[in-house]
Each structure stands twice: as structure tokens, then as C-alpha cells.
Scaffold this motif. Structure first.
Motif, PDB file in Angstrom:
ATOM      1  N   GLY A 173     -17.989  -0.166   5.273  1.00  0.00           N
ATOM      2  CA  GLY A 173     -18.801   1.191   5.625  1.00  0.00           C
ATOM      3  C   GLY A 173     -19.075   1.673   4.127  1.00  0.00           C
ATOM      4  N   ASP A 183     -24.067   0.427   1.406  1.00  0.00           N
ATOM      5  CA  ASP A 183     -24.851   0.286   2.750  1.00  0.00           C
ATOM      6  C   ASP A 183     -25.270  -0.969   3.071  1.00  0.00           C
ATOM      7  OD1 ASP A 183     -27.205  -0.036   1.059  1.00  0.00           O
ATOM      8  OD2 ASP A 183     -28.353   1.436   2.012  1.00  0.00           O
ATOM      9  N   LEU A 186     -25.294  -1.946   7.014  1.00  0.00           N
ATOM     10  CA  LEU A 186     -26.396  -1.158   7.779  1.00  0.00           C
ATOM     11  C   LEU A 186     -27.622  -1.781   7.204  1.00  0.00           C
ATOM     12  CD1 LEU A 186     -24.623   2.356   7.191  1.00  0.00           C
ATOM     13  CD2 LEU A 186     -24.449   0.765   9.291  1.00  0.00           C
ATOM     14  N   ILE A 196     -28.522   1.200  15.133  1.00  0.00           N
ATOM     15  CA  ILE A 196     -27.171   1.868  14.400  1.00  0.00           C
ATOM     16  C   ILE A 196     -26.907   2.919  15.191  1.00  0.00           C
ATOM     17  CG2 ILE A 196     -26.665   2.723  12.063  1.00  0.00           C
ATOM     18  CD1 ILE A 196     -28.323   0.655  10.775  1.00  0.00           C
ATOM     19  N   THR A 199     -24.026   7.457  11.775  1.00  0.00           N
ATOM     20  CA  THR A 199     -23.042   7.207  10.628  1.00  0.00           C
ATOM     21  C   THR A 199     -22.586   8.643  10.221  1.00  0.00           C
ATOM     22  OG1 THR A 199     -24.243   6.807   8.980  1.00  0.00           O
ATOM     23  CG2 THR A 199     -23.503   5.065  10.355  1.00  0.00           C
ATOM     24  N   GLY A 353     -22.095   3.020  13.064  1.00  0.00           N
ATOM     25  CA  GLY A 353     -22.294   1.946  12.573  1.00  0.00           C
ATOM     26  C   GLY A 353     -23.257   0.960  13.578  1.00  0.00           C
ATOM     27  N   GLU A 377     -15.481  -2.428   9.536  1.00  0.00           N
ATOM     28  CA  GLU A 377     -16.024  -1.069   9.646  1.00  0.00           C
ATOM     29  C   GLU A 377     -17.403  -1.093   9.750  1.00  0.00           C
ATOM     30  OE1 GLU A 377     -15.665   2.810   6.715  1.00  0.00           O
ATOM     31  OE2 GLU A 377     -14.455   1.025   5.968  1.00  0.00           O
ATOM     32  N   CYS A 378     -17.989  -2.049   9.530  1.00  0.00           N
ATOM     33  CA  CYS A 378     -19.819  -2.122   9.880  1.00  0.00           C
ATOM     34  C   CYS A 378     -20.095  -1.715  11.435  1.00  0.00           C
ATOM     35  CB  CYS A 378     -20.178  -3.508   9.646  1.00  0.00           C
ATOM     36  SG  CYS A 378     -20.362  -3.992   7.896  1.00  0.00           S
ATOM     37  N   ASP A 380     -19.659   0.142  15.068  1.00  0.00           N
ATOM     38  CA  ASP A 380     -19.466   1.568  15.469  1.00  0.00           C
ATOM     39  C   ASP A 380     -18.164   1.518  16.440  1.00  0.00           C
ATOM     40  OD1 ASP A 380     -19.383   4.055  16.732  1.00  0.00           O
ATOM     41  OD2 ASP A 380     -20.823   3.478  18.365  1.00  0.00           O
ATOM     42  N   THR A 382     -14.324   3.132  15.246  1.00  0.00           N
ATOM     43  CA  THR A 382     -13.699   3.864  14.042  1.00  0.00           C
ATOM     44  C   THR A 382     -12.337   4.211  14.704  1.00  0.00           C
ATOM     45  OG1 THR A 382     -15.676   4.660  13.552  1.00  0.00           O
ATOM     46  CG2 THR A 382     -13.755   5.599  12.736  1.00  0.00           C
TER      47      THR A 382
END
Length: 404
Positions: A173, A183, A186, A196, A199, A353, A377-378, A380, A382
């Protein structure tokens, strides 16, 4: 800078990102007889592994379930987490010489307290399994082509274009840009028309500005066990006062659920009732000053800081019912309106993400682009503080490897 001709490779997949997800993916693919190339922008792999847990690496959490993850789709992580469990993580590392020891709230650290041992497991296995790793190499773009994907890589002053049937984006991320975070994941998602989820920095200290800042500054370095909550969730762990606001585990946790403009609330004495404690104490020692009593419960410095909010110069016996109620309100519902957060420089992870509805929950393959996968981590997904994000990274790397 010169560009090479497009080169067909014999890799089954190119993995972009040599962090927790990418390394696990490469190793697990190797176990299945698949050959991968890991491309890492930094000069060494595993940068965030090496700094996690103060360099000790809290590599999983015994209490992991989908409930400890924030996502637009709260059910999305369940399939991945069930395919590679905490027990699988523990067994994997034990097989390669890392025994875990439990610390606070289910966090598991290596017995050696050395994150380098975790990275070495992966680099050694990649070597043994014939998985290639390029460091100091930056992926510039990805395009779909006949035979899969063309991945343009810049390294040693030149650009190479590699073709592979499958590509894995595990590039992390936005947090900690000084450690190479970009980035890229993303950017590629947008390039391929993927949605996306918004973020933002997560697991991040919160800032206080304006007229309240000096009050927090004077307490810098003071740590107190508290319950911190908002209308979404609560956490019981330490908070840390800093010269710019609030940090510590409980604040990092609540930050993932906080939005600008909102209040958070702090119970400075959880599991106790300050009003009842004062009543009990004044029966035994009514002459004791409130300041001295609070200094016994907290630190002297913290008790003195409360002097502009409470009648600390009165003894316990002289406190009125209304004053005791006011003390209770302040101690058990200390109200804070953060000005903001410390941003990606200090955030441990990114919230949001690549939208989960763009991916298969069973394989993490992009639904409309067969052969492209997103993990770590890319995506969504968390996790809370304390090893949860590593468990997601290992699990997503494993799941992708099974489907390459």
C-alpha cells in the motif's frame, strides 16, 4: 536508457512485490512445481517485515478471524483466511526453524525476536526452489498480450519487457514511502479499469492542533491503559500522549475506524468507577487531596495536567456530589476531536484498496482479467494491529499460488 525487445519467459507467473504476500506466493508456487519471478523495487526483499514489531516481527495473531479486518465486504476475507489458517502459519515457520512466542493479545513473535529470521526463511526457500528474485528493479507498466501479460521492468539502467502467462500484484500500500512504498498497485488497478475502495492511512497516530495542543504536549511520553471507543468499536490497550497528539496501540487501533471531524472517547480508568473509588477512599482518608489521590491512580504529571479540568486542590471529603459526577464524566468519557492523522509516513497500513467485488474471494483473481491476481495490502482488507495484516498477507499469497 534503452528498451529491450519483448522477451518470452518460462516463468509461470511474475510476482510484483517482495513483501510478505509476494514472498509467500513465490514459495508456495515453488512447492507446486511452478516457477516464478519476484520483482522488488528495494535493494532487499521484506522491508516491512524487517521493521514490524520494532524489528521483531509479530508474524501472526492467535485470535485471527474475519472480525479483525476492515473491508467494504466484511465476508470477503473468510475464504482466504480459511484456506491458510493461523495454524498453517505456525506450522510453516516451525518447519523452517522459527518457534513462536505469544506476547500481548495473541501476538506471535519469533523466539529469536529477530525479523531477519522470518525474511531468511523465504529467501532460502526461494533459492532452494529455483524461484528467481530481482531486487532494485521497478515495474513500469503491465499490459495484456497474447501469451498473458507484458511486464516492463527497469533495472540496471535499462528496460526489459517480459512476457508471462500470469501476473501477481503484491506491491503493498501507500504507508512509509521512504521505505519504497508507491501507488503502483492502485495505479495498475485504475489502468485496467478496476474499482478502488477509498484509501486512507490506518493504524496511524492522531494529531491535536490549536488551543488543545499545549495540553497534550505537556504530557508527552505518558502512557496510560485505557478503553478508547467511538460509535463503531472499542479497544482496551495503552494510549501514548505525544507532543503532537495521541499514539499507542489503542489509538492506532481506533484510527482505522475514525473519520475526520469525528470525536473519539477515552475511559482513562476502565474496569473501575472513579466515583465509587473516591467515596471509598474518603471514608478512610477524607483529608487526602484529590490531586494526591489521582497521582496514585495515574502519574503525578497526568494528575497535575488535570488541574485545569478538575478541582484537584480540594480534599476528598469536601467534594460535592456534582463534582464527583464531573470527575466521573471526565475520567470515564474523556472526549477528543483529533485534527487529523500523521499520514502515510507514520501509518502502519493502508485502509481501502482494490475493491473486493473486482476479485474472486476464492482465488483472488481479477474477475474480468483472467491470469491477474491481487494480494496483501493492495486489496480492500485491512487488519487490526498485532499480526493480523501478516496473516492476511501469508494467506493471500498462499491462495494465489494454488491458482497460478
Amino acid at each position: 536508457m534503452t528498451a529491450n525487445l519483448t522477451k518470452q519467459t518460462d516463468f509461470d507467473a511474475i510476482i510484483i512485490g517482495g513483501g510478505a504476500c509476494g514472498l509467500m506466493c513465490a514459495v508456495q508456487a515453488g512447492f507446486l512445481g511452478k516457477r516464478t519471478l519476484v520483482i522488488e523495487k528495494n535493494e532487499k526483499v521484506g522491508a516491512k517485515i524487517l521493521i514490524s514489531g520494532g524489528g521483531r516481527c509479530n508474524y501472526t495473531n492467535l485470535y485471527t478471524s474475519a472480525q479483525q479486518f476492515i473491508s467494504t465486504n466484511e465476508h470477503f476475507s473468510k475464504s482466504t483466511l480459511s484456506q491458510w489458517t493461523v495454524e498453517d502459519t505456525i506450522s510453516f515457520f516451525e518447519t523452517y526453524g522459527i518457534t513462536g512466542k505469544e506476547k500481548t493479545l495473541g501476538q506471535l513473535f519469533p523466539e529469536s525476536d529477530n525479523a531477519r529470521d522470518v525474511v531468511k526463511v523465504f529467501t532460502s526457500l526461494c533459492l532452494d526452489l529455483g524461484q528467481e528474485i530481482w531486487t532494485g528493479a521497478e515495474v513500469k507498466e503491465i499490459e495484456q498480450a497474447e501469451g498473458g501479460f507484458v511486464v516492463s521492468v527497469e533495472r540496471d539502467g535499462r528496460t526489459e519487457s517480459l512476457v508471462a502467462p500470469k501476473v501477481v500484484i503484491a506491491s503493498g500500500g501507500l504507508p512509509i514511502p521512504k521505505m519504497g512504498a508507491t501507488d503502483f498497485g492502485l495505479r495498475m488497478a485504475r489502468h485496467f479499469g478496476l474499482r478502488i475502495s477509498e484509501t486512507a492511512p490506518a493504524l496511524v497516530p492522531l494529531t491535536i492542533t490549536g488551543k488543545d495542543q499545549p495540553w497534550y504536549e505537556q504530557l508527552s511520553g505518558n502512557s496510560i491503559f485505557c478503553r478508547v471507543w467511538n460509535d463503531r468499536i472499542s479497544f482496551e490497550e495503552n494510549i501514548l500522549f505525544t507532543h503532537w497528539g495521541l499514539s499507542g496501540p489503542a489509538i492506532l487501533q481506533i484510527s482505522s475506524y475514525w473519520r475526520p471531524g469525528e470525536y473519539i472517547y477515552i475511559d482513562l480508568l476502565p474496569n473501575h468507577n472513579i466515583g465509587e473509588l473516591i467515596k471509598q477512599e474518603r471514608e478512610a482518608n477524607g483529608k487526602k487531596m484529590l490531586l494526591a489521590y489521582l497521582a496514585n491512580l495515574f502519574t503525578r504529571k497526568f494528575a497535575e495536567a488535570l488541574s485545569d479540568k478538575l478541582p484537584v486542590d480540594k480534599n476528598l471529603a469536601s467534594l460535592s456530589k456534582t463534582e464527583i459526577e464531573s470527575i466521573g464524566q471526565l475520567i470515564h468519557e474523556f472526549k477528543v476531536k483529533p485534527a487529523g492523522d500523521k499520514g502515510y509516513d507514520k501509518a502502519e497500513v493502508m485502509r481501502g484498496g482494490v475493491a473486493t467485488d473486482e476479485l474472486s474471494s476464492k482465488t483472488l483473481e481479477v474477475k474480468k482479467i483472467p491470469g491477474m491476481y491481487y494480494g496483501g495490502e493492495c486489496v480492500d482488507v485491512t487488519g487490526w494491529l498485532g499480526g493480523y495484516n501478516f496473516q492476511w498477507a501469508w494467506a493471500s499469497g498462499f491462495v494465489i499460488a494454488q491458482n497460478l
